[in-house]
Motif scaffolding. Sequence first.
Motif, PDB file in Angstrom:
ATOM      1  N   GLU A  76       0.819  -1.212   0.000  1.00 23.82           N
ATOM      2  CA  GLU A  76       0.000   0.000   0.000  1.00 23.82           C
ATOM      3  C   GLU A  76       0.854   1.264   0.000  1.00 23.82           C
ATOM      4  OE1 GLU A  76      -3.175   2.042   3.007  1.00 23.82           O
ATOM      5  OE2 GLU A  76      -3.331  -0.107   2.679  1.00 23.82           O
ATOM      6  N   THR A  77       1.950   1.244   0.760  1.00 21.33           N
ATOM      7  CA  THR A  77       2.871   2.385   0.829  1.00 21.33           C
ATOM      8  C   THR A  77       4.280   1.852   0.566  1.00 21.33           C
ATOM      9  OG1 THR A  77       2.932   2.121   3.230  1.00 21.33           O
ATOM     10  CG2 THR A  77       1.448   3.803   2.369  1.00 21.33           C
ATOM     11  N   PRO A  78       4.630   1.654  -0.698  1.00 22.07           N
ATOM     12  CA  PRO A  78       5.862   0.949  -1.054  1.00 22.07           C
ATOM     13  C   PRO A  78       7.148   1.601  -0.570  1.00 22.07           C
ATOM     14  CG  PRO A  78       4.850   1.939  -2.993  1.00 22.07           C
ATOM     15  CD  PRO A  78       3.884   2.104  -1.873  1.00 22.07           C
ATOM     16  N   ASP A  79       7.151   2.918  -0.332  1.00 20.22           N
ATOM     17  CA  ASP A  79       8.371   3.588   0.097  1.00 20.22           C
ATOM     18  C   ASP A  79       8.536   3.624   1.617  1.00 20.22           C
ATOM     19  OD1 ASP A  79       9.190   4.090  -2.514  1.00 20.22           O
ATOM     20  OD2 ASP A  79       8.022   5.933  -2.610  1.00 20.22           O
ATOM     21  N   ASP A  80       7.501   3.235   2.357  1.00 21.70           N
ATOM     22  CA  ASP A  80       7.648   3.137   3.814  1.00 21.70           C
ATOM     23  C   ASP A  80       8.635   2.018   4.122  1.00 21.70           C
ATOM     24  OD1 ASP A  80       5.865   5.175   4.198  1.00 21.70           O
ATOM     25  OD2 ASP A  80       4.280   3.926   5.061  1.00 21.70           O
ATOM     26  N   THR A  81       9.160   2.016   5.331  1.00 23.80           N
ATOM     27  CA  THR A  81      10.179   1.028   5.692  1.00 23.80           C
ATOM     28  C   THR A  81       9.829   0.314   6.993  1.00 23.80           C
ATOM     29  OG1 THR A  81      11.510   2.666   6.878  1.00 23.80           O
ATOM     30  CG2 THR A  81      12.038   2.300   4.544  1.00 23.80           C
ATOM     31  N   ILE A  82      10.478  -0.822   7.165  1.00 23.08           N
ATOM     32  CA  ILE A  82      10.417  -1.576   8.414  1.00 23.08           C
ATOM     33  C   ILE A  82      11.854  -1.946   8.768  1.00 23.08           C
ATOM     34  CG2 ILE A  82      10.032  -3.763   7.201  1.00 23.08           C
ATOM     35  CD1 ILE A  82       8.399  -4.668   9.652  1.00 23.08           C
ATOM     36  N   ASP A  83      12.195  -1.834  10.053  1.00 22.20           N
ATOM     37  CA  ASP A  83      13.524  -2.207  10.531  1.00 22.20           C
ATOM     38  C   ASP A  83      13.425  -3.520  11.295  1.00 22.20           C
ATOM     39  OD1 ASP A  83      14.258   0.262   9.572  1.00 22.20           O
ATOM     40  OD2 ASP A  83      14.934   1.062  11.484  1.00 22.20           O
ATOM     41  N   ALA A  84      14.445  -4.332  11.167  1.00 26.23           N
ATOM     42  CA  ALA A  84      14.539  -5.581  11.919  1.00 26.23           C
ATOM     43  C   ALA A  84      15.962  -5.746  12.414  1.00 26.23           C
ATOM     44  CB  ALA A  84      14.139  -6.756  11.039  1.00 26.23           C
ATOM     45  N   GLU A  85      16.098  -6.247  13.617  1.00 23.65           N
ATOM     46  CA  GLU A  85      17.416  -6.509  14.194  1.00 23.65           C
ATOM     47  C   GLU A  85      17.741  -7.975  13.942  1.00 23.65           C
ATOM     48  OE1 GLU A  85      16.945  -4.947  18.155  1.00 23.65           O
ATOM     49  OE2 GLU A  85      16.889  -2.906  17.366  1.00 23.65           O
ATOM     50  N   ILE A  86      18.779  -8.202  13.129  1.00 21.89           N
ATOM     51  CA  ILE A  86      19.081  -9.533  12.612  1.00 21.89           C
ATOM     52  C   ILE A  86      20.529  -9.879  12.909  1.00 21.89           C
ATOM     53  CG2 ILE A  86      19.137 -10.964  10.532  1.00 21.89           C
ATOM     54  CD1 ILE A  86      16.983  -9.127   9.348  1.00 21.89           C
ATOM     55  N   TYR A  87      20.735 -11.106  13.378  1.00 22.58           N
ATOM     56  CA  TYR A  87      22.094 -11.590  13.646  1.00 22.58           C
ATOM     57  C   TYR A  87      22.847 -11.774  12.333  1.00 22.58           C
ATOM     58  CZ  TYR A  87      21.374 -12.210  18.613  1.00 22.58           C
ATOM     59  OH  TYR A  87      21.160 -11.978  19.951  1.00 22.58           O
ATOM     60  N   ALA A  88      24.150 -11.475  12.370  1.00 23.65           N
ATOM     61  CA  ALA A  88      24.993 -11.444  11.169  1.00 23.65           C
ATOM     62  C   ALA A  88      25.032 -12.769  10.420  1.00 23.65           C
ATOM     63  CB  ALA A  88      26.413 -11.021  11.540  1.00 23.65           C
ATOM     64  N   HIS A  89      24.892 -13.900  11.108  1.00 26.28           N
ATOM     65  CA  HIS A  89      24.979 -15.183  10.402  1.00 26.28           C
ATOM     66  C   HIS A  89      23.790 -15.420   9.477  1.00 26.28           C
ATOM     67  CE1 HIS A  89      22.515 -16.354  13.826  1.00 26.28           C
ATOM     68  NE2 HIS A  89      22.239 -17.496  13.226  1.00 26.28           N
ATOM     69  N   TRP A  90      22.770 -14.583   9.571  1.00 26.14           N
ATOM     70  CA  TRP A  90      21.620 -14.665   8.670  1.00 26.14           C
ATOM     71  C   TRP A  90      21.760 -13.739   7.464  1.00 26.14           C
ATOM     72  CZ3 TRP A  90      17.543 -17.730   8.062  1.00 26.14           C
ATOM     73  CH2 TRP A  90      17.298 -18.648   9.066  1.00 26.14           C
ATOM     74  N   LEU A  91      22.820 -12.945   7.399  1.00 23.61           N
ATOM     75  CA  LEU A  91      22.939 -11.908   6.374  1.00 23.61           C
ATOM     76  C   LEU A  91      24.079 -12.186   5.411  1.00 23.61           C
ATOM     77  CD1 LEU A  91      22.487  -8.860   8.755  1.00 23.61           C
ATOM     78  CD2 LEU A  91      20.770  -9.818   7.194  1.00 23.61           C
ATOM     79  N   GLU A  92      23.844 -11.826   4.145  1.00 23.92           N
ATOM     80  CA  GLU A  92      24.851 -11.946   3.086  1.00 23.92           C
ATOM     81  C   GLU A  92      24.921 -10.603   2.365  1.00 23.92           C
ATOM     82  OE1 GLU A  92      23.697 -16.529   1.909  1.00 23.92           O
ATOM     83  OE2 GLU A  92      22.658 -14.895   0.882  1.00 23.92           O
ATOM     84  N   GLU A  93      26.126 -10.064   2.217  1.00 23.41           N
ATOM     85  CA  GLU A  93      26.266  -8.785   1.503  1.00 23.41           C
ATOM     86  C   GLU A  93      25.851  -8.986   0.050  1.00 23.41           C
ATOM     87  OE1 GLU A  93      29.558  -5.253   0.912  1.00 23.41           O
ATOM     88  OE2 GLU A  93      29.865  -6.765   2.486  1.00 23.41           O
ATOM     89  N   THR A  94      25.161  -7.985  -0.487  1.00 21.42           N
ATOM     90  CA  THR A  94      24.635  -8.087  -1.851  1.00 21.42           C
ATOM     91  C   THR A  94      24.535  -6.700  -2.470  1.00 21.42           C
ATOM     92  OG1 THR A  94      22.860  -9.071  -3.178  1.00 21.42           O
ATOM     93  CG2 THR A  94      22.189  -7.915  -1.179  1.00 21.42           C
ATOM     94  N   ASP A  95      24.109  -6.668  -3.727  1.00 18.06           N
ATOM     95  CA  ASP A  95      23.854  -5.406  -4.423  1.00 18.06           C
ATOM     96  C   ASP A  95      22.468  -4.894  -4.025  1.00 18.06           C
ATOM     97  OD1 ASP A  95      26.244  -5.486  -5.915  1.00 18.06           O
ATOM     98  OD2 ASP A  95      25.326  -6.856  -7.368  1.00 18.06           O
ATOM     99  N   PRO A  96      22.235  -3.609  -4.218  1.00 23.39           N
ATOM    100  CA  PRO A  96      20.882  -3.075  -3.955  1.00 23.39           C
ATOM    101  C   PRO A  96      19.853  -3.807  -4.807  1.00 23.39           C
ATOM    102  CG  PRO A  96      22.430  -1.289  -4.344  1.00 23.39           C
ATOM    103  CD  PRO A  96      23.146  -2.565  -4.672  1.00 23.39           C
ATOM    104  N   PRO A  97      18.624  -3.926  -4.306  1.00 23.09           N
ATOM    105  CA  PRO A  97      17.596  -4.573  -5.130  1.00 23.09           C
ATOM    106  C   PRO A  97      17.376  -3.782  -6.419  1.00 23.09           C
ATOM    107  CG  PRO A  97      16.636  -3.644  -3.131  1.00 23.09           C
ATOM    108  CD  PRO A  97      18.119  -3.443  -3.054  1.00 23.09           C
ATOM    109  N   HIS A  98      17.129  -4.480  -7.468  1.00 22.70           N
ATOM    110  CA  HIS A  98      16.837  -3.885  -8.774  1.00 22.70           C
ATOM    111  C   HIS A  98      18.005  -3.091  -9.343  1.00 22.70           C
ATOM    112  CE1 HIS A  98      12.929  -5.176  -7.538  1.00 22.70           C
ATOM    113  NE2 HIS A  98      12.928  -4.317  -6.549  1.00 22.70           N
ATOM    114  N   ALA A  99      19.227  -3.406  -8.885  1.00 22.96           N
ATOM    115  CA  ALA A  99      20.405  -2.727  -9.426  1.00 22.96           C
ATOM    116  C   ALA A  99      20.667  -3.238 -10.846  1.00 22.96           C
ATOM    117  CB  ALA A  99      21.628  -2.987  -8.553  1.00 22.96           C
ATOM    118  N   SER A 100      21.111  -2.346 -11.685  1.00 20.09           N
ATOM    119  CA  SER A 100      21.381  -2.782 -13.057  1.00 20.09           C
ATOM    120  C   SER A 100      22.861  -2.950 -13.295  1.00 20.09           C
ATOM    121  CB  SER A 100      20.807  -1.779 -14.047  1.00 20.09           C
ATOM    122  OG  SER A 100      21.165  -0.465 -13.720  1.00 20.09           O
TER     123      SER A 100
END
Length: 100
Positions: A76-100
Motif C-alpha cells: 500500500e505504501t511501497p516507500d515506507d520502511t520496516i527495521d529488523a534486528e538480525i544476527y549477522a549469520h543470517w545476512l549476506e552482503e549483496t547489491d541493492p535490489p533492482h540494481a542494473s
Amino acid sequence: MARPAVAERTYMRVRPDMPPGHVRTPAYLRGKTGWVERTLGSFPNPEQLAYGHEGNRLPVMRVRFTMAEVWGAGAETPDDTIDAEIYAHWLEETDPPHAS
C-alpha cells in the motif's frame, strides 16, 4: 565465527533458509534485501541459547527494508520502511535490489 561490523547503507540479503527449531529471523524477511541502518554490537546467539548451549557472540545489525521489497507490488505504501534486528549469520552482503 563472528563477522566484523559493516558500514551503514551496506546492502544485505537475509538468507532464505527455513531450518527447523528455534530461529530468531522473521520468515517474512527471509530472501529479502535491505540496508544496514546500524550495527548494534555483539550478543550471544539465541538459536544456541534456546537449546542450553553457550551462545557464540555475533554482531547484530538493524536492517531496513522497504515495504515494496517485503510485500511486493501490492504494498500500500511501497516507500515506507520496516527495521529488523538480525544476527549477522543470517545476512549476506549483496547489491541493492533492482540494481542494473
